[in-house]
Design a protein around this motif. Sequence first.
Motif, PDB file in Angstrom:
ATOM      1  N   VAL A 127       0.848  -1.191   0.000  1.00  0.00           N
ATOM      2  CA  VAL A 127       0.000   0.000   0.000  1.00  0.00           C
ATOM      3  C   VAL A 127       0.892   1.252   0.000  1.00  0.00           C
ATOM      4  N   PRO A 128       0.648   2.231  -0.868  1.00  0.00           N
ATOM      5  CA  PRO A 128       1.474   3.442  -0.851  1.00  0.00           C
ATOM      6  C   PRO A 128       1.238   4.277   0.407  1.00  0.00           C
ATOM      7  N   PHE A 129       2.338   4.695   1.013  1.00  0.00           N
ATOM      8  CA  PHE A 129       2.314   5.609   2.153  1.00  0.00           C
ATOM      9  C   PHE A 129       2.941   6.925   1.721  1.00  0.00           C
ATOM     10  N   LEU A 130       2.329   8.026   2.105  1.00  0.00           N
ATOM     11  CA  LEU A 130       2.897   9.330   1.815  1.00  0.00           C
ATOM     12  C   LEU A 130       3.933   9.675   2.878  1.00  0.00           C
ATOM     13  N   VAL A 131       5.072  10.194   2.435  1.00  0.00           N
ATOM     14  CA  VAL A 131       6.192  10.530   3.314  1.00  0.00           C
ATOM     15  C   VAL A 131       6.604  11.965   3.036  1.00  0.00           C
ATOM     16  N   PHE A 132       6.898  12.719   4.078  1.00  0.00           N
ATOM     17  CA  PHE A 132       7.258  14.137   3.927  1.00  0.00           C
ATOM     18  C   PHE A 132       8.580  14.291   3.182  1.00  0.00           C
ATOM     19  N   ASN A 133       9.633  13.660   3.689  1.00  0.00           N
ATOM     20  CA  ASN A 133      10.941  13.646   3.019  1.00  0.00           C
ATOM     21  C   ASN A 133      11.734  12.458   3.552  1.00  0.00           C
ATOM     22  N   ARG A 134      12.990  12.369   3.147  1.00  0.00           N
ATOM     23  CA  ARG A 134      13.780  11.193   3.513  1.00  0.00           C
ATOM     24  C   ARG A 134      14.200  11.176   4.982  1.00  0.00           C
ATOM     25  N   ARG A 194       5.677   7.513  -1.247  1.00  0.00           N
ATOM     26  CA  ARG A 194       5.474   8.623  -2.167  1.00  0.00           C
ATOM     27  C   ARG A 194       5.765   9.913  -1.404  1.00  0.00           C
ATOM     28  N   PHE A 195       6.713  10.699  -1.902  1.00  0.00           N
ATOM     29  CA  PHE A 195       7.196  11.852  -1.145  1.00  0.00           C
ATOM     30  C   PHE A 195       6.416  13.111  -1.509  1.00  0.00           C
ATOM     31  N   VAL A 196       5.943  13.816  -0.460  1.00  0.00           N
ATOM     32  CA  VAL A 196       5.265  15.109  -0.625  1.00  0.00           C
ATOM     33  C   VAL A 196       5.822  16.043   0.454  1.00  0.00           C
ATOM     34  N   PRO A 197       6.817  16.888   0.112  1.00  0.00           N
ATOM     35  CA  PRO A 197       7.559  17.661   1.121  1.00  0.00           C
ATOM     36  C   PRO A 197       6.901  18.981   1.529  1.00  0.00           C
ATOM     37  N   SER A 198       5.647  18.945   1.906  1.00  0.00           N
ATOM     38  CA  SER A 198       4.931  20.115   2.415  1.00  0.00           C
ATOM     39  C   SER A 198       3.794  19.613   3.274  1.00  0.00           C
ATOM     40  N   SER A 199       3.662  20.146   4.473  1.00  0.00           N
ATOM     41  CA  SER A 199       2.610  19.662   5.370  1.00  0.00           C
ATOM     42  C   SER A 199       1.225  19.881   4.778  1.00  0.00           C
ATOM     43  N   GLU A 200       0.988  21.069   4.204  1.00  0.00           N
ATOM     44  CA  GLU A 200      -0.323  21.352   3.632  1.00  0.00           C
ATOM     45  C   GLU A 200      -0.575  20.499   2.398  1.00  0.00           C
ATOM     46  N   ALA A 201       0.432  20.408   1.515  1.00  0.00           N
ATOM     47  CA  ALA A 201       0.272  19.587   0.307  1.00  0.00           C
ATOM     48  C   ALA A 201       0.147  18.113   0.659  1.00  0.00           C
ATOM     49  N   TYR A 202       0.797  17.698   1.725  1.00  0.00           N
ATOM     50  CA  TYR A 202       0.708  16.301   2.178  1.00  0.00           C
ATOM     51  C   TYR A 202      -0.751  15.937   2.461  1.00  0.00           C
ATOM     52  N   VAL A 203      -1.432  16.803   3.205  1.00  0.00           N
ATOM     53  CA  VAL A 203      -2.842  16.527   3.523  1.00  0.00           C
ATOM     54  C   VAL A 203      -3.681  16.547   2.253  1.00  0.00           C
ATOM     55  N   ARG A 204      -3.403  17.480   1.343  1.00  0.00           N
ATOM     56  CA  ARG A 204      -4.146  17.521   0.082  1.00  0.00           C
ATOM     57  C   ARG A 204      -3.945  16.225  -0.709  1.00  0.00           C
ATOM     58  N   ALA A 205      -2.709  15.718  -0.701  1.00  0.00           N
ATOM     59  CA  ALA A 205      -2.428  14.475  -1.428  1.00  0.00           C
ATOM     60  C   ALA A 205      -3.195  13.303  -0.828  1.00  0.00           C
ATOM     61  N   VAL A 206      -3.318  13.263   0.493  1.00  0.00           N
ATOM     62  CA  VAL A 206      -4.110  12.206   1.133  1.00  0.00           C
ATOM     63  C   VAL A 206      -5.570  12.337   0.712  1.00  0.00           C
ATOM     64  N   LEU A 207      -6.084  13.574   0.716  1.00  0.00           N
ATOM     65  CA  LEU A 207      -7.471  13.800   0.301  1.00  0.00           C
ATOM     66  C   LEU A 207      -7.707  13.371  -1.145  1.00  0.00           C
ATOM     67  N   MET A 208      -6.682  13.501  -1.976  1.00  0.00           N
ATOM     68  CA  MET A 208      -6.793  13.140  -3.393  1.00  0.00           C
ATOM     69  C   MET A 208      -6.625  11.637  -3.624  1.00  0.00           C
ATOM     70  N   GLY A 209      -6.315  10.897  -2.552  1.00  0.00           N
ATOM     71  CA  GLY A 209      -6.212   9.450  -2.685  1.00  0.00           C
ATOM     72  C   GLY A 209      -4.868   8.947  -3.144  1.00  0.00           C
TER      73      GLY A 209
END
Length: 318
Positions: free
Chosen positions: A189-196, A219-234
């Motif tokens: 299952v893909p997990f979103l990660v802020f950075n390394r 899957r890396f998303v290096p922004s707290s706000e964008a991280y939540v948006r990416a989770v919302l987008m599935g």
Amino acid sequence: MHHFDPAALDCLAALVDEGSFERAAQRLSITQSAVSQRLRALEQEVGQLLVVRARPLRLTEPGKVLLRFARQWQALRADVARELEEGARPDERLPIAVNADSLATWVLPALDPLVQQGVSLEMVVDDQDFTHDWLRQGAVLGCVSTVRQALRGCRVVPLGVMRYIAVASPGFVARELGGGLTGANFAQVPFLVFNRKDDMQAQWVSHAFGVRSPRLRERFVPSSEAYVRAVLMGWGVGVVPELQVREQLADGSLLPLHPQVQVEVTLHWHQWKLGSEQRPAVRAALLDRIGQALLDGAAAALAPPAAQSLGIGDDVTP
């Protein structure tokens, strides 16, 4: 005893902040030659090289020591100016390091009253386990960190506990997790990660399924706000501060996964000892005001720390 030129100390700090002699000169409204001369004079004073002239510029170990002193001097100077009701210099900035999740949730409201009063801050953002390195290097005067132990010459106070939970969008759950997230399928299952530097997802999986050093599909998303948006987008499963997604949990746009599993992160505020110890007549040093504002803001937003809270004037020893 060295008697350091305050203008030379300003040059050293500006070189670190701006990254080049040209930009440091522009910030200080002097020529590049003047920056070079002041730095050279400072190096002659201490008898050691302070800055490695490379791209990017970097400090030597003696340079890091002088930078800490320069930051402390700038903070004291700004505080004295306020005490004398002269106001701070236009270019005076007080640098602090905070973690991205705190910045995205409770730090800005906590500091807003000070900023509205004219306090100039420069916030450096890093992982909560690494903000302490910025303080150790002298690049900032205070930091929000998971580290409990105080550096020599610093004080530390517990702020509170930030609780992290796993969440996903309803569409992602229906598509990827029909049978739920389990110890048998988490690796697919893909997990979103802020950075390394971010290991919060691995910590959560370890807590949830008893797996040591789990390997995740990241899957890396290096922004707290964008991280939540990416989770919302599935995009995947996110492990986020519960504080940050309360509205989404309430309206159903995010679903909790194993809500009984939480990772608790205790945050601390570290700051260099300034003000009252060196100038007893000063009642409230600027750095103390910032620390107190963060302490008050954390008390309103975070869970209380396990240990009894300490005042800003107290030291914590390991």
